[in-house]
Design an enzyme around this catalytic site. Sequence first.
Site, PDB file in Angstrom:
ATOM      1  N   GLU A   1       0.690  -1.222  -0.054  1.00 25.25           N
ATOM      2  CA  GLU A   1      -0.078  -0.217  -0.263  1.00 25.25           C
ATOM      3  C   GLU A   1       0.742   1.269   0.174  1.00 25.25           C
ATOM      4  O   GLU A   1       0.434   2.248  -0.749  1.00 25.25           O
ATOM      5  CB  GLU A   1      -0.995   0.115   1.289  1.00 25.25           C
ATOM      6  CG  GLU A   1      -1.998  -0.984   0.939  1.00 25.25           C
ATOM      7  CD  GLU A   1      -1.898  -2.296   1.330  1.00 25.25           C
ATOM      8  OE1 GLU A   1      -2.696  -3.218   1.088  1.00 25.25           O
ATOM      9  OE2 GLU A   1      -0.557  -2.668   1.856  1.00 25.25           O
TER      10      GLU A   1
ATOM     11  N   HIS B   1     -11.514  -6.305   8.663  1.00 24.45           N
ATOM     12  CA  HIS B   1     -12.301  -6.089   7.069  1.00 24.45           C
ATOM     13  C   HIS B   1     -13.712  -5.102   7.262  1.00 24.45           C
ATOM     14  O   HIS B   1     -14.299  -5.005   6.369  1.00 24.45           O
ATOM     15  CB  HIS B   1     -12.406  -7.233   6.431  1.00 24.45           C
ATOM     16  CG  HIS B   1     -11.550  -8.119   5.906  1.00 24.45           C
ATOM     17  ND1 HIS B   1     -10.658  -8.868   6.889  1.00 24.45           N
ATOM     18  CD2 HIS B   1     -10.799  -8.297   4.807  1.00 24.45           C
ATOM     19  CE1 HIS B   1      -9.705  -9.358   6.170  1.00 24.45           C
ATOM     20  NE2 HIS B   1      -9.973  -9.053   4.912  1.00 24.45           N
TER      21      HIS B   1
END
Length: 658
Positions: free
Chosen positions: A397, A464
Amino acid sequence: MIFDRKKLDDNALIAIYKKLLYPRVIEEKMLVLLRQGRIGKWFSGIGQEAIAVGATLAMQPDEYILPMHRNLGVFTTRNVPFSRLLGQWQGKASGYTKGRDRSFHFGSQEHKIIGMISHLGPQMALADGIALADVLSGQKKATLVFTGEGGTSEGDFHEALNIAAVWNLPVIFLVENNGYALSTPTNEQYRAKKLIDKALGYGIEGRQLNGNNILEVYYAISEIAANIRQRPRPVLVECMTFRIRGHEEASGTKYVPPELISEWQDRDPIAKFENFLIAEEILRPEWIPYLRNEFLKEIDPAIDKVMLEKDIRPNLFTEINDVYKPFARPSFKLSPTSKVIRYIDAIREGLMQAMTKHEKLVIMGQDIAEYGGVFKVTENFIDLFGKERVRNTPLCESGVIGAAMGLSLNGYKALVEMQFADFVSSGFTQLVNNLAKTHYRWGQNVDVVIRMPTGAGTAGGPFHSQSNEAWFTKTPGLKVVYPAFPADAKGLLMSAIADPNPVMYFEHKYLYRNLTGEVPDGELYIEIGKARVVKKGTQATIVAYGYAVHWALEYLASHPDKSIEVIDLRSLQPWDSQTVIASVKKTGRVMVVHEDTLTGGFGAEVAAVIAENCFKDLEAPVMRCASLDTPVPMDKGLENQFLGKARLEKAMEKLLNY
């Protein structure tokens, strides 16, 4: 030390010598000013000038260089005016950052230089994005980025090299191995015999150079750059040198064995090159003080002038308005036709229309190409726009966000899809310290959107399901939007992409396929920073955003006798406090609702502003309804208990009966 002049004539060698000497003369002057107390700090590159000067001379003037804080020679060789450099170091208005940053923490598009930030490593991924822009536009250029041997321990080093290798990007990663990262010696920094051995792990070439030999550096970088312009690929270069002085002058060098300093002083790049030129009868010894004096004739008056400049006069308007690049919502003609589509399809449609409109928009993310992303938002996009613009990324990322910034620096727009909003923490430094602060620091816009699939309701568990918008709403320089309806999802996404500032675009996963709405067919731009009154009322106001807006509407559907005004913020940074204040002044009661945890959630900011501006108008305390102060649990029953929706009924009863 052997100098091989090859085809360089005498005039060329003297020109190189002058470029090498100039930053040394400046540094020696800075050390005098430091001892006099006229400047406050200095990071010395004395003894390392051959790397910065030689490498910069090897690059073409229109190729980007990303230096570090010991690379004064990059700036002087690129002819950045000394007076502006001194103004920068002294925090004067004549500097590049208007007193907002120090040292070489700035960039200059005029000179194709992009400076570092204090977090060592992030600039390497920026080089990837810059190089990618050149490749996409068909420019045969190379990009040069500096780091130190200490920086090679950062994850950013690994991510940047890996991306460059996978994408065949023409980047020269130049490591200045100067022996110490502040006080940590190389034997405590890495176990490799040579740092270029790490190149093997990325499947790229590595080359070690004598960093104190300016001709060796110049020829090697020239050769590498010429080669990768024609056959794009990254190369790792390790330049062996030594840091003669402290990390910065206050640190000193007591941790360095004196014999080691003496050994490297004997290898001084300027003295060695002078001796070579004298031996070749190209330079006469009596010319050296003359050349130094000529430089001082330029340096001394500039110092006197800059030191007399007035201190910056603080101006609130200027400070606040320089955080973002000015942007107005694009003009557009609202389509007379529309259709009812799902929330996820509205996002897809907005992204597709933006890709068509902006030919230099590149989208990047894990599994977004052939696979179409884990939520299939970009399914079939590679058939429409090609794999060059719809790019699968390695799992990194920070590197990808940095590459997105680099694309923007080199004239592109970039959109990054986080696979899940939770994973953005791995790219945090790039977002909050690089993207967010760049326009404020030196006026460079960062045209990047980060798509953030967010929220609970799908039994995704702690990693998540997080609602992490508050991580970013407190960071000046980032814009944050959070649509609750399909039309807003499309319109805010198109506005975010059009906006030249970095935008965090939160999209709720539960709403993807569980919510439909009418969406105009053509271009649609929703103003960032403008709330919407979803339902008018008189008894109380509910302020919400994202999925929580639908909690409020469900509550009203089950209480048709209540007259409750519902405001959907839509944008969290900037946010529309005026619409909220006007509503609360009318109703006298307010509930702030969001999915994030209660403590420190964005609702606290909304509540504080209401309390400050509506105190005399309130008939009850400002109340909040949010999720529990725990991580998000996976079990459906536990998740339902966690979410603020479970407590909204009682919270509204308390508010209305107060």
